[in-house]
Design a protein around this motif. Structure first.
Motif, short mmCIF file in Angstrom:
data_model
loop_
_atom_site.label_atom_id
_atom_site.label_comp_id
_atom_site.label_asym_id
_atom_site.label_seq_id
_atom_site.Cartn_x
_atom_site.Cartn_y
_atom_site.Cartn_z
N ILE A 42 0.84 -1.21 0.00
CA ILE A 42 0.00 0.00 0.00
C ILE A 42 0.87 1.25 0.00
N LEU A 43 1.87 1.27 0.88
CA LEU A 43 2.77 2.42 0.97
C LEU A 43 3.43 2.70 -0.38
N LEU A 44 3.95 1.66 -1.01
CA LEU A 44 4.65 1.82 -2.29
C LEU A 44 3.70 2.23 -3.42
N LEU A 45 2.53 1.60 -3.48
CA LEU A 45 1.59 1.93 -4.55
C LEU A 45 1.04 3.35 -4.39
N ASP A 46 0.79 3.77 -3.15
CA ASP A 46 0.34 5.15 -2.91
C ASP A 46 1.42 6.15 -3.32
N TRP A 47 2.66 5.83 -2.99
CA TRP A 47 3.80 6.69 -3.34
C TRP A 47 3.91 6.81 -4.86
N LYS A 48 3.81 5.67 -5.54
CA LYS A 48 3.90 5.65 -7.00
C LYS A 48 2.76 6.47 -7.61
N LYS A 49 1.57 6.33 -7.09
CA LYS A 49 0.41 7.08 -7.60
C LYS A 49 0.61 8.58 -7.41
N SER A 50 1.13 8.99 -6.26
CA SER A 50 1.34 10.42 -6.03
C SER A 50 2.39 10.99 -6.98
N ILE A 51 3.41 10.19 -7.31
CA ILE A 51 4.43 10.64 -8.26
C ILE A 51 3.81 10.78 -9.66
N HIS A 52 3.00 9.80 -10.06
CA HIS A 52 2.33 9.89 -11.36
C HIS A 52 1.39 11.10 -11.43
N ASP A 53 0.68 11.36 -10.34
CA ASP A 53 -0.23 12.51 -10.31
C ASP A 53 0.54 13.82 -10.46
N ALA A 54 1.66 13.94 -9.76
CA ALA A 54 2.48 15.16 -9.85
C ALA A 54 3.06 15.31 -11.25
N ALA A 55 3.47 14.20 -11.86
CA ALA A 55 4.01 14.26 -13.21
C ALA A 55 2.92 14.69 -14.20
N GLY A 56 1.71 14.22 -13.98
CA GLY A 56 0.59 14.63 -14.83
C GLY A 56 0.33 16.12 -14.74
N GLN A 57 0.44 16.67 -13.53
CA GLN A 57 0.24 18.11 -13.35
C GLN A 57 1.34 18.90 -14.06
N THR A 58 2.58 18.39 -13.98
CA THR A 58 3.69 19.06 -14.65
C THR A 58 3.49 19.02 -16.16
N LEU A 59 3.08 17.87 -16.66
CA LEU A 59 2.84 17.74 -18.09
C LEU A 59 1.74 18.70 -18.55
N GLN A 60 0.68 18.79 -17.77
CA GLN A 60 -0.41 19.71 -18.11
C GLN A 60 0.08 21.16 -18.14
N SER A 61 0.91 21.52 -17.18
CA SER A 61 1.45 22.89 -17.14
C SER A 61 2.33 23.16 -18.36
N LEU A 62 3.10 22.17 -18.77
CA LEU A 62 3.94 22.34 -19.95
C LEU A 62 3.09 22.50 -21.21
#
Length: 152
Positions: A42-62
């Protein structure tokens, strides 16, 4: 990628159901029992999901458009900020590979044990750094050897 994400979400839901909301690993339990493994999954999958979410926000900003600051100093500051953001995303991309590796070790039953000595890594270390692959002692020895070879 989409199938991996859905597979991760299925594993996350299954692990959450097995562990419960108020569980915290304890030294009193058998080391790396099923419940602890599900907790770390759970800890690892939540961490991975938060990284993907942040990357998606960066991509949207770009995608929203280029930097259009009229002042050269403002533009330079914005470009520096973007450079830092992109370096952060690159580090997180590498972290995702470590998270995936840790999830594979959970699936193989190798998670929580030092890859060098085979000794238990320890719950406190794994809670602090869920992608850890070595005990503190083995990690320190590795870093000393790395420093010595770098100094040569």
């Amino acid at each position: 990628m989409a199938s991996t994400a859905s597979s991760d979400m299925e594993k996350l839901a299954k692990a959450r159901a097995a562990v419960g909301d108020d569980y915290n690993p304890s030294e009193d339990e058998e080391y790396m029992n099923d419940r602890q493994l599900d907790y770390f999954r759970i800890l690892l999958l939540d961490w991975k999901k938060s990284i993907h979410d942040a990357a998606g926000q960066t991509l949207q900003s770009l995608q929203d458009g280029p930097i259009r600051e009229p002042d050269l100093n403002d533009r330079a500051s914005s470009e520096t900020d973007w450079g830092i953001e992109l370096r952060t995303r690159d580090r997180q991309r590498k972290l995702i590979a470590k998270i995936d590796s840790a999830l594979r070790r959970i699936d193989r039953g190798e998670y929580g044990y030092c890859e060098v000595t085979g000794d238990p890594i320890g719950l406190k270390r794994l809670i602090a750094r869920p992608v850890a692959t070595m005990t503190v002692e083995a990690q320190e020895a590795h870093e000393r050897r790395e420093k010595i070879s770098r100094d040569d």
